[in-house]
Design an enzyme around this catalytic site. Structure first.
Site, PDB file in Angstrom:
ATOM      1  N   HIS A   1       5.609 -10.186   6.898  1.00 45.30           N
ATOM      2  CA  HIS A   1       6.422 -11.406   6.780  1.00 45.30           C
ATOM      3  C   HIS A   1       5.825 -12.454   5.851  1.00 45.30           C
ATOM      4  O   HIS A   1       6.454 -13.462   5.566  1.00 45.30           O
ATOM      5  CB  HIS A   1       6.752 -11.997   8.164  1.00 45.30           C
TER       6      HIS A   1
ATOM      7  N   CYS B   1      -0.016 -21.818  13.468  1.00 53.11           N
ATOM      8  CA  CYS B   1      -0.649 -21.739  14.783  1.00 53.11           C
ATOM      9  C   CYS B   1      -1.109 -23.111  15.233  1.00 53.11           C
ATOM     10  O   CYS B   1      -1.260 -23.356  16.408  1.00 53.11           O
ATOM     11  CB  CYS B   1      -1.867 -20.817  14.738  1.00 53.11           C
TER      12      CYS B   1
HETATM   13  N1  PLP Z   1      -4.293 -13.703   9.370  1.00 56.60           N
HETATM   14  C1  PLP Z   1      -3.953 -14.734   8.588  1.00 56.60           C
HETATM   15  C2  PLP Z   1      -4.872 -15.196   7.526  1.00 56.60           C
HETATM   16  C3  PLP Z   1      -2.711 -15.361   8.768  1.00 56.60           C
HETATM   17  O1  PLP Z   1      -2.371 -16.389   7.999  1.00 56.60           O
HETATM   18  C4  PLP Z   1      -1.853 -14.882   9.790  1.00 56.60           C
HETATM   19  C5  PLP Z   1      -0.546 -15.549  10.050  1.00 56.60           C
HETATM   20  O2  PLP Z   1      -0.405 -16.749   9.893  1.00 56.60           O
HETATM   21  C6  PLP Z   1      -2.261 -13.789  10.557  1.00 56.60           C
HETATM   22  C7  PLP Z   1      -3.490 -13.224  10.325  1.00 56.60           C
HETATM   23  C8  PLP Z   1      -1.392 -13.227  11.644  1.00 56.60           C
HETATM   24  O3  PLP Z   1      -0.349 -12.461  11.111  1.00 56.60           O
HETATM   25  P1  PLP Z   1       0.954 -12.180  12.026  1.00 56.60           P
HETATM   26  O4  PLP Z   1       1.771 -13.431  11.994  1.00 56.60           O
HETATM   27  O5  PLP Z   1       1.638 -11.030  11.355  1.00 56.60           O
HETATM   28  O6  PLP Z   1       0.467 -11.823  13.373  1.00 56.60           O
END
Ligand code: PLP
Length: 393
Positions: free
Chosen positions: A201, A327
């Site tokens: 995504h 987040c």
């Molecule tokens: N790692 C990083 C650097 C991210 O920016 C994100 C999502 O914001 C993730 C991991 C997590 O990915 P997902 O949303 O597919 O769980």
């Protein structure tokens, strides 16, 4: 009425219509389970394997080295927990202090089982200095994890150097490339990296599908148990439509990467230079050019305490930006641990605005954003003082 401006592509990206078209049959008539032996099953299996080849190509990897997961988060979990599950027992893990919670929380979990965790510091620009890695590596270090690009400040890490140092002593190297994949070249034939996390995504693919690149010969243990799909590393019936969307998104990103990166850098620079007039007290956070093409992280000197108000004012005026990573919506108003690790004081660490451009961003939107931003910042508490800050800081 003017349409909304979406400048939060690091949180998520809109589905590319070409990706949606590729997924469509797998949400309708082509519904088989890839593990089934009949024609419906074989059609689904073929589609999954084609997508695997497309995702592998984005990394110049082999299809057999791609494990599909349910997200970027799960790919990070599988890399870190899986590395310890393969060998069992305790040990030592090294990760940068600015990793995504998907990595940091995996470390916290491992700590409960006696694994020692070392957080690598970053400099003022958010970069891990290789000599710091050299200093903390131990013979019992099982794995080192440093992200390719940071989700809040957009800074790129010296991956080749960090991975070389790690591999010299035979330790596994993982990189979370969720933000970087599809935006900057990542070539597994050249990068001495063992494990790479991806998420569809973030590159105009669907949500809820990710992948972990696992270099041939690297041993991991599963964290999801069941029917043994994905070479036993990720049991569960495959999300066929999502995986097909991921494959198409990866192929599109690969084909368009060079042209798109220079287009985005042009738009980013237009936005930065327009800021001199729209918000002369704005300063850039992170490295001036070792950063993702469409990524800006801004502070507004003297108005850092007003960042949430600014975000909401922009939202009301039709612009979506972020105050950090998506987040951090759960931690609104708290200082960002990423900016804190970069040496920002608590007030400034609370006050950043993340502006991230994407495939469908236009010059007109950048100009309109600057006008809206100028109005929004002037409606906030007056700037006390911004001596000592510069846009290129
Ligand atoms: N790692 C990083 C650097 C991210 O920016 C994100 C999502 O914001 C993730 C991991 C997590 O990915 P997902 O949303 O597919 O769980």
């Amino acid at each position: 009425m003017a349409s909304r401006i979406y400048f939060d592509h690091s949180a998520t990206t809109p589905l590319d219509p070409r990706v949606r078209a590729a997924m469509d049959p797998f949400l309708g008539t082509t519904f088989g389970n890839p593990s089934s032996l009949h024609r419906e099953g074989r059609e689904a299996r073929e589609a999954v394997e084609q997508a695997r080849a497309q995702v592998a190509a984005l990394l110049s990897a082999e299809p057999a080295e791609i494990i599909f997961t349910g997200s970027g988060t799960e790919a990070d979990n599988l890399a870190l927990l899986g590395a310890f599950r393969a060998e069992g027992g305790s040990g030592h893990i090294v990760v940068s202090a600015i990793e995504h919670p998907a990595v940091l929380e995996s470390c916290r979990f491992l700590q409960q089982f006696g694994v020692e965790v070392t957080l690598l510091p970053v400099n003022r620009e958010g970069i891990v200095e290789p000599e710091n890695l050299l200093r903390v590596l131990r013979p019992q270090t099982r794995i080192v994890s440093v992200m390719a690009a940071n989700n809040v400040v957009g800074t790129l890490q010296p991956l080749t150097e960090l991975a070389r140092i790690t591999k010299r002593q035979g330790t596994l190297f993982h990189t979370d490339a969720v933000q970087a994949a599809g935006k900057i070249p990542l070539d597994m034939k050249r990068l001495p990296v063992d494990l790479v996390s991806l998420s569809a995504h973030k590159l105009h693919g669907p949500k809820g599908v990710g992948a972990l690149y696992v270099r041939q010969g690297v041993r991991l243990g599963p964290i999801v148990f069941g029917g043994g799909q994905e070479r036993g590393l990720r049991s569960a019936t495959e999300n066929v439509a999502g995986i097909v969307g991921f494959g198409t998104a990866a192929a599109l990103a690969q084909g368009e990467m060079a042209a798109e990166a220079s287009r985005l850098v042009g738009l980013r620079d237009r936005l930065l230079s327009g800021l001199r007039q729209a918000a002369p007290h704005a300063y850039l956070i992170g490295h001036p050019f070792k950063r993702l093409p469409g990524h800006l992280c801004l502070g507004f000197a003297g108005q850092e305490g007003e960042a949430i108000k600014l975000l909401l004012a922009l939202d009301q005026a039709g612009v979506a930006v972020s105050s950090g990573s998506a987040c951090s919506a759960h931690h609104a108003g708290e200082p960002s641990y990423i900016l804190t690790a970069m040496g920002f004081d608590p007030i400034r660490a609370r006050g950043s605005l993340r502006v991230t451009l994407g495939r469908f961003t236009t010059e007109g939107e950048v100009d309109r954003f600057l006008e809206i931003l100028a109005r929004a910042v002037s409606s906030l508490r007056p700037v006390a003082s911004y001596a000592g800050f510069a846009l290129s800081a």
